[in-house]
Design a protein around this motif. Structure first.
Motif, PDB file in Angstrom:
ATOM      1  N   LEU A 169      12.012  70.071  85.874  1.00 43.27           N
ATOM      2  CA  LEU A 169      11.894  69.061  84.836  1.00 43.27           C
ATOM      3  C   LEU A 169      10.461  68.059  85.079  1.00 43.27           C
ATOM      4  CD1 LEU A 169      15.441  68.108  84.447  1.00 43.27           C
ATOM      5  CD2 LEU A 169      13.870  68.937  82.792  1.00 43.27           C
ATOM      6  N   ARG A 170      10.530  67.839  86.768  1.00 41.71           N
ATOM      7  CA  ARG A 170       9.223  67.093  87.168  1.00 41.71           C
ATOM      8  C   ARG A 170       8.073  67.733  86.781  1.00 41.71           C
ATOM      9  NH1 ARG A 170      10.998  67.110  91.998  1.00 41.71           N
ATOM     10  NH2 ARG A 170       9.679  68.875  92.794  1.00 41.71           N
ATOM     11  N   ASP A 171       8.191  68.854  87.207  1.00 42.48           N
ATOM     12  CA  ASP A 171       6.678  69.734  86.691  1.00 42.48           C
ATOM     13  C   ASP A 171       6.232  69.610  85.383  1.00 42.48           C
ATOM     14  OD1 ASP A 171       6.251  70.136  89.417  1.00 42.48           O
ATOM     15  OD2 ASP A 171       6.992  72.313  89.340  1.00 42.48           O
TER      16      ASP A 171
ATOM     17  N   ILE B 145       5.315  61.967  82.698  1.00 39.81           N
ATOM     18  CA  ILE B 145       5.102  60.942  83.834  1.00 39.81           C
ATOM     19  C   ILE B 145       4.607  61.621  85.006  1.00 39.81           C
ATOM     20  CG2 ILE B 145       6.008  59.293  85.311  1.00 39.81           C
ATOM     21  CD1 ILE B 145       8.635  59.024  83.511  1.00 39.81           C
ATOM     22  N   ARG B 146       3.413  61.101  85.264  1.00 36.94           N
ATOM     23  CA  ARG B 146       2.639  61.681  86.141  1.00 36.94           C
ATOM     24  C   ARG B 146       2.495  60.908  87.675  1.00 36.94           C
ATOM     25  NH1 ARG B 146       2.294  66.612  84.224  1.00 36.94           N
ATOM     26  NH2 ARG B 146       1.408  66.596  82.001  1.00 36.94           N
TER      27      ARG B 146
ATOM     28  N   ASP C 290       3.549  65.817  96.950  1.00 44.11           N
ATOM     29  CA  ASP C 290       3.753  66.623  98.067  1.00 44.11           C
ATOM     30  C   ASP C 290       4.444  66.300  98.904  1.00 44.11           C
ATOM     31  OD1 ASP C 290       1.908  68.299  96.940  1.00 44.11           O
ATOM     32  OD2 ASP C 290       0.125  67.661  98.113  1.00 44.11           O
ATOM     33  N   THR C 291       4.666  64.873  99.101  1.00 41.52           N
ATOM     34  CA  THR C 291       5.680  64.395 100.082  1.00 41.52           C
ATOM     35  C   THR C 291       7.048  64.760  99.816  1.00 41.52           C
ATOM     36  OG1 THR C 291       3.984  62.888 100.889  1.00 41.52           O
ATOM     37  CG2 THR C 291       6.632  62.274 101.089  1.00 41.52           C
ATOM     38  N   ALA C 292       7.317  64.759  98.274  1.00 40.62           N
ATOM     39  CA  ALA C 292       8.415  64.483  97.636  1.00 40.62           C
ATOM     40  C   ALA C 292       8.840  66.173  97.635  1.00 40.62           C
ATOM     41  CB  ALA C 292       8.441  64.331  96.302  1.00 40.62           C
ATOM     42  N   TYR C 293       8.165  67.207  97.715  1.00 40.63           N
ATOM     43  CA  TYR C 293       8.485  68.687  97.821  1.00 40.63           C
ATOM     44  C   TYR C 293       8.772  68.803  99.459  1.00 40.63           C
ATOM     45  CZ  TYR C 293       6.129  69.655  93.299  1.00 40.63           C
ATOM     46  OH  TYR C 293       5.856  69.617  91.841  1.00 40.63           O
TER      47      TYR C 293
ATOM     48  N   ALA D 143       8.772  58.539  97.724  1.00 40.94           N
ATOM     49  CA  ALA D 143       8.647  59.785  97.114  1.00 40.94           C
ATOM     50  C   ALA D 143       9.773  60.253  96.328  1.00 40.94           C
ATOM     51  CB  ALA D 143       8.188  60.833  98.366  1.00 40.94           C
ATOM     52  N   MET D 144      10.998  59.828  96.874  1.00 40.43           N
ATOM     53  CA  MET D 144      12.233  60.510  96.083  1.00 40.43           C
ATOM     54  C   MET D 144      12.225  59.627  94.986  1.00 40.43           C
ATOM     55  SD  MET D 144      13.061  62.877  97.693  1.00 40.43           S
ATOM     56  CE  MET D 144      14.551  63.445  96.833  1.00 40.43           C
ATOM     57  N   ASP D 145      11.851  58.322  95.048  1.00 39.91           N
ATOM     58  CA  ASP D 145      12.037  57.514  93.779  1.00 39.91           C
ATOM     59  C   ASP D 145      10.889  57.790  92.600  1.00 39.91           C
ATOM     60  OD1 ASP D 145      14.294  55.893  94.707  1.00 39.91           O
ATOM     61  OD2 ASP D 145      12.848  54.372  95.302  1.00 39.91           O
ATOM     62  N   ALA D 146       9.870  58.326  93.012  1.00 40.77           N
ATOM     63  CA  ALA D 146       8.613  58.525  92.312  1.00 40.77           C
ATOM     64  C   ALA D 146       8.922  59.739  91.343  1.00 40.77           C
ATOM     65  CB  ALA D 146       7.479  58.690  92.977  1.00 40.77           C
ATOM     66  N   ILE D 147       9.878  60.759  91.698  1.00 39.89           N
ATOM     67  CA  ILE D 147       9.950  62.051  91.114  1.00 39.89           C
ATOM     68  C   ILE D 147      11.584  61.924  90.624  1.00 39.89           C
ATOM     69  CG2 ILE D 147       8.584  63.326  92.552  1.00 39.89           C
ATOM     70  CD1 ILE D 147      11.273  64.495  94.145  1.00 39.89           C
ATOM     71  N   ALA D 148      12.146  60.648  90.752  1.00 42.27           N
ATOM     72  CA  ALA D 148      13.705  60.655  90.232  1.00 42.27           C
ATOM     73  C   ALA D 148      13.718  60.896  88.729  1.00 42.27           C
ATOM     74  CB  ALA D 148      14.089  59.334  90.421  1.00 42.27           C
ATOM     75  N   ASP D 149      14.655  61.455  88.167  1.00 45.66           N
ATOM     76  CA  ASP D 149      14.797  61.688  86.856  1.00 45.66           C
ATOM     77  C   ASP D 149      15.075  60.276  86.208  1.00 45.66           C
ATOM     78  OD1 ASP D 149      14.762  64.332  87.074  1.00 45.66           O
ATOM     79  OD2 ASP D 149      17.112  64.639  87.285  1.00 45.66           O
ATOM     80  N   PRO D 150      14.187  60.153  84.946  1.00 46.25           N
ATOM     81  CA  PRO D 150      14.250  58.896  84.181  1.00 46.25           C
ATOM     82  C   PRO D 150      15.806  58.864  83.429  1.00 46.25           C
ATOM     83  CG  PRO D 150      12.755  60.438  83.016  1.00 46.25           C
ATOM     84  CD  PRO D 150      13.073  61.005  84.464  1.00 46.25           C
TER      85      PRO D 150
END
Length: 256
Positions: free
Chosen positions: A105-107, A111-112, A119-122, A158-165
């Protein structure tokens, strides 16, 4: 997915469910290189995938796609599971399946997120999956920070940036038969009905002032100038500025 029986050609009503003992035995055989046991494990845990993807159906994603991605997570969980740990397979498998779906879903999200943050989130997600298997629980932020050698703040960002909306209309809880959504819990203390009425009343009151009174109030309260500075700018005395200012404020209060 509501009312759908088949996903990716699989009849979900006929999916096999393995008992804990059966799963444990198959995992041991799988680790010994038994491909048939691996296939049985995959087939016997498809309901686990199905239960996980139901949490993501409100995002408008195709259920078939989510199911396929969830199966990839299931296969990774089977291949990486440590039979020496005293942990149920489902406890290890569910986070792996969720992680795979979230990556998908993130990829594919509109939302970019910056490359470095992604990379940090991965790295954090990989460490989280590994530590979850090792510890039998979700690792803390401090443990993740040490695992990826990154500051605690960067891990959180990093985790907040990729969190599901989250949709504003996503139900949070029910009470007395009524569903309450995220929107119901959000309150704007600034743009309330009362504040709008006050702004309208204030605007009407200001319109009734003379042009000079409006100019003085604008210079004093919007530009932040002193009465002496206002007096010098418009060519009158400081005493006149003070008198006109007080008269204008008194008139506004009267109108309100």
């Amino acid at each position: 997915m509501t009312g759908k029986v088949e996903i990716c050609g699989v009849n979900t009503s006929r999916l096999k469910v393995l008992k804990n003992e059966e799963t444990a035995a198959l995992l041991i055989r799988c680790k010994q290189g038994d491909e048939k046991a691996r296939e049985e494990l995959i087939a016997g845990n498809l309901r686990l995938v199905l239960s996980v993807i139901q949490k993501f159906t409100n995002r408008g994603e195709n259920a078939d796609d989510l199911f396929q991605v969830g199966c990839i997570g299931l296969i990774k969980a089977i291949d990486n599971f440590d039979t020496g740990l005293n942990v149920k397979f489902s406890t290890y498998g569910v986070p792996m399946i969720i992680g795979e779906i979230r990556r998908y879903l993130r990829d594919n999200s509109a939302i970019r997120v910056s490359r470095s943050m992604r990379d940090t989130a991965y790295k954090v997600l990989q460490a989280k999956e590994r530590l979850t298997g090792e510890l039998g629980r979700e690792p803390s932020i401090e443990e993740l920070s040490r695992a990826v050698d990154t500051r605690r703040e960067d891990v959180v960002f990093a985790m907040d940036a990729i969190a599901d909306p989250v949709s504003l209309y996503e139900p949070l809880f029910s009470e007395s038969g009524e569903n309450y959504c995220v929107m119901d819990q959000i309150r704007d203390t600034k743009n309330t009905d009362e504040s709008w009425l006050e702004q309208i009343a204030l605007s009407d009151a200001v319109k009734k002032l003379s042009d000079r009174e409006k100019q003085i109030l604008s210079l004093r309260f919007y530009s932040g100038k002193t009465q002496m500075e206002v007096a010098a700018e418009i060519g009158i005395s400081q005493a006149q500025v003070s008198r006109l200012e007080k008269a204008a404020i008194r008139q506004i209060k009267k109108e309100l």
